[in-house]
Design a protein around this motif. Structure first.
Motif, PDB file in Angstrom:
ATOM      1  N   GLU A 129      14.229 -26.261   7.947  1.00 31.43           N
ATOM      2  CA  GLU A 129      13.769 -26.591   9.297  1.00 31.43           C
ATOM      3  C   GLU A 129      13.571 -25.333  10.133  1.00 31.43           C
ATOM      4  O   GLU A 129      12.656 -25.257  10.940  1.00 31.43           O
ATOM      5  CB  GLU A 129      14.786 -27.516   9.988  1.00 31.43           C
ATOM      6  CG  GLU A 129      14.874 -28.905   9.359  1.00 31.43           C
ATOM      7  CD  GLU A 129      13.594 -29.699   9.501  1.00 31.43           C
ATOM      8  OE1 GLU A 129      12.796 -29.399  10.424  1.00 31.43           O
ATOM      9  OE2 GLU A 129      13.377 -30.614   8.690  1.00 31.43           O
ATOM     10  N   LYS A 130      14.421 -24.329   9.923  1.00 31.38           N
ATOM     11  CA  LYS A 130      14.346 -23.098  10.695  1.00 31.38           C
ATOM     12  C   LYS A 130      15.118 -22.011   9.973  1.00 31.38           C
ATOM     13  O   LYS A 130      16.093 -22.283   9.274  1.00 31.38           O
ATOM     14  CB  LYS A 130      14.951 -23.304  12.089  1.00 31.38           C
ATOM     15  CG  LYS A 130      14.319 -22.445  13.182  1.00 31.38           C
ATOM     16  CD  LYS A 130      12.948 -22.971  13.544  1.00 31.38           C
ATOM     17  CE  LYS A 130      12.362 -22.163  14.719  1.00 31.38           C
ATOM     18  NZ  LYS A 130      10.960 -22.569  14.994  1.00 31.38           N
ATOM     19  N   ALA A 131      14.697 -20.772  10.123  1.00 34.76           N
ATOM     20  CA  ALA A 131      15.448 -19.651   9.581  1.00 34.76           C
ATOM     21  C   ALA A 131      16.687 -19.397  10.431  1.00 34.76           C
ATOM     22  O   ALA A 131      16.698 -19.662  11.640  1.00 34.76           O
ATOM     23  CB  ALA A 131      14.579 -18.400   9.556  1.00 34.76           C
ATOM     24  N   GLU A 132      17.732 -18.890   9.804  1.00 31.66           N
ATOM     25  CA  GLU A 132      18.966 -18.596  10.526  1.00 31.66           C
ATOM     26  C   GLU A 132      18.788 -17.441  11.497  1.00 31.66           C
ATOM     27  O   GLU A 132      19.413 -17.399  12.556  1.00 31.66           O
ATOM     28  CB  GLU A 132      20.083 -18.266   9.535  1.00 31.66           C
ATOM     29  CG  GLU A 132      20.509 -19.442   8.670  1.00 31.66           C
ATOM     30  CD  GLU A 132      21.552 -19.055   7.644  1.00 31.66           C
ATOM     31  OE1 GLU A 132      21.894 -17.845   7.564  1.00 31.66           O
ATOM     32  OE2 GLU A 132      22.014 -19.945   6.916  1.00 31.66           O
ATOM     33  N   LYS A 133      17.945 -16.477  11.125  1.00 26.89           N
ATOM     34  CA  LYS A 133      17.667 -15.315  11.957  1.00 26.89           C
ATOM     35  C   LYS A 133      16.179 -14.966  11.845  1.00 26.89           C
ATOM     36  O   LYS A 133      15.510 -15.394  10.903  1.00 26.89           O
ATOM     37  CB  LYS A 133      18.504 -14.111  11.496  1.00 26.89           C
ATOM     38  CG  LYS A 133      20.001 -14.272  11.669  1.00 26.89           C
ATOM     39  CD  LYS A 133      20.729 -13.009  11.196  1.00 26.89           C
ATOM     40  CE  LYS A 133      22.236 -13.156  11.354  1.00 26.89           C
ATOM     41  NZ  LYS A 133      22.953 -11.928  10.885  1.00 26.89           N
ATOM     42  N   PRO A 134      15.661 -14.157  12.769  1.00 30.00           N
ATOM     43  CA  PRO A 134      14.252 -13.735  12.672  1.00 30.00           C
ATOM     44  C   PRO A 134      14.092 -12.614  11.646  1.00 30.00           C
ATOM     45  O   PRO A 134      13.868 -11.451  11.980  1.00 30.00           O
ATOM     46  CB  PRO A 134      13.935 -13.264  14.094  1.00 30.00           C
ATOM     47  CG  PRO A 134      15.247 -12.799  14.638  1.00 30.00           C
ATOM     48  CD  PRO A 134      16.286 -13.717  14.043  1.00 30.00           C
ATOM     49  N   TRP A 135      14.182 -12.989  10.378  1.00 32.83           N
ATOM     50  CA  TRP A 135      14.095 -12.023   9.293  1.00 32.83           C
ATOM     51  C   TRP A 135      12.736 -11.326   9.288  1.00 32.83           C
ATOM     52  O   TRP A 135      11.749 -11.862   9.828  1.00 32.83           O
ATOM     53  CB  TRP A 135      14.321 -12.719   7.945  1.00 32.83           C
ATOM     54  CG  TRP A 135      15.544 -13.566   7.864  1.00 32.83           C
ATOM     55  CD1 TRP A 135      15.602 -14.930   7.786  1.00 32.83           C
ATOM     56  CD2 TRP A 135      16.907 -13.115   7.843  1.00 32.83           C
ATOM     57  NE1 TRP A 135      16.908 -15.365   7.719  1.00 32.83           N
ATOM     58  CE2 TRP A 135      17.735 -14.274   7.757  1.00 32.83           C
ATOM     59  CE3 TRP A 135      17.509 -11.854   7.900  1.00 32.83           C
ATOM     60  CZ2 TRP A 135      19.116 -14.202   7.708  1.00 32.83           C
ATOM     61  CZ3 TRP A 135      18.900 -11.783   7.859  1.00 32.83           C
ATOM     62  CH2 TRP A 135      19.686 -12.945   7.764  1.00 32.83           C
ATOM     63  N   ASN A 136      12.697 -10.168   8.643  1.00 31.58           N
ATOM     64  CA  ASN A 136      11.451  -9.404   8.518  1.00 31.58           C
ATOM     65  C   ASN A 136      10.903  -9.546   7.099  1.00 31.58           C
ATOM     66  O   ASN A 136      11.597  -9.233   6.127  1.00 31.58           O
ATOM     67  CB  ASN A 136      11.699  -7.929   8.830  1.00 31.58           C
ATOM     68  CG  ASN A 136      12.170  -7.719  10.250  1.00 31.58           C
ATOM     69  OD1 ASN A 136      11.614  -8.283  11.186  1.00 31.58           O
ATOM     70  ND2 ASN A 136      13.206  -6.911  10.416  1.00 31.58           N
ATOM     71  N   ILE A 137       9.662 -10.005   6.984  1.00 26.34           N
ATOM     72  CA  ILE A 137       9.039 -10.263   5.681  1.00 26.34           C
ATOM     73  C   ILE A 137       7.684  -9.565   5.632  1.00 26.34           C
ATOM     74  O   ILE A 137       6.879  -9.688   6.561  1.00 26.34           O
ATOM     75  CB  ILE A 137       8.865 -11.778   5.440  1.00 26.34           C
ATOM     76  CG1 ILE A 137      10.236 -12.479   5.468  1.00 26.34           C
ATOM     77  CG2 ILE A 137       8.149 -12.046   4.123  1.00 26.34           C
ATOM     78  CD1 ILE A 137      10.151 -13.984   5.463  1.00 26.34           C
ATOM     79  N   CYS A 138       7.439  -8.830   4.546  1.00 27.28           N
ATOM     80  CA  CYS A 138       6.124  -8.228   4.303  1.00 27.28           C
ATOM     81  C   CYS A 138       5.334  -9.151   3.381  1.00 27.28           C
ATOM     82  O   CYS A 138       5.880  -9.675   2.403  1.00 27.28           O
ATOM     83  CB  CYS A 138       6.260  -6.872   3.635  1.00 27.28           C
ATOM     84  SG  CYS A 138       7.213  -5.661   4.571  1.00 27.28           S
ATOM     85  N   ASN A 170       9.655 -12.875  11.369  1.00 30.02           N
ATOM     86  CA  ASN A 170       8.638 -11.857  11.579  1.00 30.02           C
ATOM     87  C   ASN A 170       7.905 -11.587  10.268  1.00 30.02           C
ATOM     88  O   ASN A 170       8.547 -11.378   9.239  1.00 30.02           O
ATOM     89  CB  ASN A 170       9.287 -10.560  12.065  1.00 30.02           C
ATOM     90  CG  ASN A 170      10.076 -10.741  13.340  1.00 30.02           C
ATOM     91  OD1 ASN A 170       9.547 -11.236  14.342  1.00 30.02           O
ATOM     92  ND2 ASN A 170      11.340 -10.367  13.318  1.00 30.02           N
ATOM     93  N   VAL A 171       6.581 -11.580  10.328  1.00 26.74           N
ATOM     94  CA  VAL A 171       5.776 -11.328   9.133  1.00 26.74           C
ATOM     95  C   VAL A 171       4.719 -10.277   9.441  1.00 26.74           C
ATOM     96  O   VAL A 171       4.043 -10.350  10.473  1.00 26.74           O
ATOM     97  CB  VAL A 171       5.112 -12.621   8.622  1.00 26.74           C
ATOM     98  CG1 VAL A 171       3.951 -12.309   7.691  1.00 26.74           C
ATOM     99  CG2 VAL A 171       6.119 -13.489   7.893  1.00 26.74           C
ATOM    100  N   GLN A 172       4.608  -9.301   8.559  1.00 27.22           N
ATOM    101  CA  GLN A 172       3.497  -8.350   8.590  1.00 27.22           C
ATOM    102  C   GLN A 172       2.639  -8.587   7.357  1.00 27.22           C
ATOM    103  O   GLN A 172       3.137  -8.547   6.228  1.00 27.22           O
ATOM    104  CB  GLN A 172       3.995  -6.904   8.606  1.00 27.22           C
ATOM    105  CG  GLN A 172       2.856  -5.890   8.688  1.00 27.22           C
ATOM    106  CD  GLN A 172       3.337  -4.453   8.771  1.00 27.22           C
ATOM    107  OE1 GLN A 172       4.526  -4.193   8.944  1.00 27.22           O
ATOM    108  NE2 GLN A 172       2.414  -3.517   8.646  1.00 27.22           N
ATOM    109  N   VAL A 173       1.348  -8.859   7.554  1.00 24.68           N
ATOM    110  CA  VAL A 173       0.423  -9.123   6.457  1.00 24.68           C
ATOM    111  C   VAL A 173      -0.393  -7.867   6.179  1.00 24.68           C
ATOM    112  O   VAL A 173      -0.953  -7.249   7.087  1.00 24.68           O
ATOM    113  CB  VAL A 173      -0.508 -10.308   6.788  1.00 24.68           C
ATOM    114  CG1 VAL A 173      -1.463 -10.573   5.627  1.00 24.68           C
ATOM    115  CG2 VAL A 173       0.298 -11.558   7.102  1.00 24.68           C
ATOM    116  N   LEU A 174      -0.470  -7.494   4.901  1.00 23.64           N
ATOM    117  CA  LEU A 174      -1.140  -6.273   4.469  1.00 23.64           C
ATOM    118  C   LEU A 174      -2.390  -6.624   3.659  1.00 23.64           C
ATOM    119  O   LEU A 174      -2.346  -7.493   2.787  1.00 23.64           O
ATOM    120  CB  LEU A 174      -0.193  -5.442   3.601  1.00 23.64           C
ATOM    121  CG  LEU A 174       1.210  -5.206   4.175  1.00 23.64           C
ATOM    122  CD1 LEU A 174       2.130  -4.644   3.108  1.00 23.64           C
ATOM    123  CD2 LEU A 174       1.138  -4.285   5.383  1.00 23.64           C
TER     124      LEU A 174
END
Length: 355
Positions: A50-59, A87-91
């Motif tokens: 339903e939701k992530a526990e924290k605003p993790w960083n994902i590439c 948080n997501v950064q798309v490359l």
């Protein structure tokens, strides 16, 4: 059916019948296929977090963002990042010849503090050293769409070209079973030597095996529309008795005006192995008889959910093959196109920041 009682997401046929998706839509639970190491498959039910526990960083790394397939992938991963609150950064690596660029982009992104990486691989075999390096740093790796052979990958969620070819072949075989009148197919699977083309081809040949479907000729060529149109013209010139043109989405789109110009629309039917916006409109209009449609958007959603699960050390369905199917004009309105293609006005999104 095996039911995964923990929250696991996936892409399946049931998903293709859902209503319009938004960033906050509940697109799960879904019926999916779990792929085993021995190649066997078993059905499973997948339910997302339903939701992530924290605003993790994902590439997230893709080969490019030049066509509707990777736009749909981008839409899927970024919408799921919004829904989960990460948080997501798309490359964008710049194309299938840019393996070294893909590797350096991922390394730079991870240096910025990512806990997981989702990779749409340029090369199945060329990322082994990178994956090993990421593992040594405690960064999780999700293999999305194309396949990575490294055993260090933590989870896979793949589109499978052999399955797409198989579905197109079976569609024709069911319409023309053994013992019925023979039909001839002009088969144009794409550029010679490309791994995905060979998989299309092997799946298609398996699908038509034992049926009344015969391949009049196989023509390989780049998936530019002009090139495909010339190949189709050559094939029609050589084989006046062709009943079907079957091949890539570009092939299908190119075939429609060629057949119209030759007054062959009622004689020669068109089938596409996969779907683009043009193919989808062609199926709706009846100018393309049928097309395979896999839930590309949902694969992206799954991959991000898997990454979050890995970071949070929750149960993960580690090897998923999405379930697609072939649609015709008679049933394409049942398809939620937002599971297959990005919305018409969608533009690439390269960063999502959790709110």
């Amino acid at each position: 059916m095996k039911i995964l009682k923990t929250t696991l997401q996936a892409a399946g046929a049931a998903a293709l019948l859902m209503g319009s998706l938004t960033a906050n839509a509940q697109w799960f639970p879904l019926e999916v296929e779990a792929l085993e190491k021995d190649g066997s498959r078993s059905p499973a039910t997948y339910t997302a977090l339903e939701k992530a526990e924290k605003p993790w960083n994902i590439c997230v790394s893709f080969p490019h963002m030049k066509d509707s397939f990777w736009l749909a992938a981008d839409y899927g991963v970024t919408e799921e990042a919004k829904r989960l609150g990460v948080n997501v950064q798309v490359l964008d690596a710049g194309g299938y010849t840019q393996l070294s660029n893909q590797i350096s982009q991922i390394e730079n992104c991870v240096a910025g503090g990512a806990q997981a990486v989702v990779i749409g691989a340029i090369s199945q075999d060329g990322l082994g050293n990178l994956v090993a390096d990421l593992k040594s740093k405690g960064v999780y790796v999700v293999d999305a769409y194309n396949g990575i052979t490294s055993e260090g990958v933590d989870a896979h969620v793949l589109t499978i070209p052999s399955d797409e070819g198989l579905r197109a072949g079976r569609y024709l075989a069911e319409r023309h079973p053994a013992g019925t009148e023979k039909v001839k197919v002009g088969w144009l699977p794409g550029p010679a030597g490309a791994g995905w083309v060979e998989l299309f081809n092997s799946g298609f040949l398996e699908g038509i095996k034992g049926s009344a479907v015969e391949i009049a000729e196989t023509k390989y060529g780049d998936t530019g529309k002009e090139i495909q149109a010339r190949l189709i013209e050559d094939m029609l010139q050589t084989h006046s008795d062709i009943d079907y043109i079957v091949g890539t989405a570009v092939t299908a789109e190119a075939a429609v005006p060629v057949l119209r110009a030759r007054n062959l629309t009622s004689k020669v039917k068109v089938v596409s192995v996969y779907t683009t916006p043009g193919v989808y409109q062609g199926v709706k209009a009846g100018t393309i008889e049928a097309a395979g449609m896999a839930p590309v958007v949902l694969v992206g959603r799954i991959a991000v959910d898997q990454a979050v699960r890995l970071i949070e050390k929750k149960d993960v369905l580690r090897n998923i093959g999405p379930v697609g199917r072939v649609y015709q004009k008679s049933d394409v309105d049942n398809l939620d196109i937002d599971t297959v293609l990005a919305p018409r006005n969608f533009r690439p999104v390269f960063r999502v920041e959790a709110k």
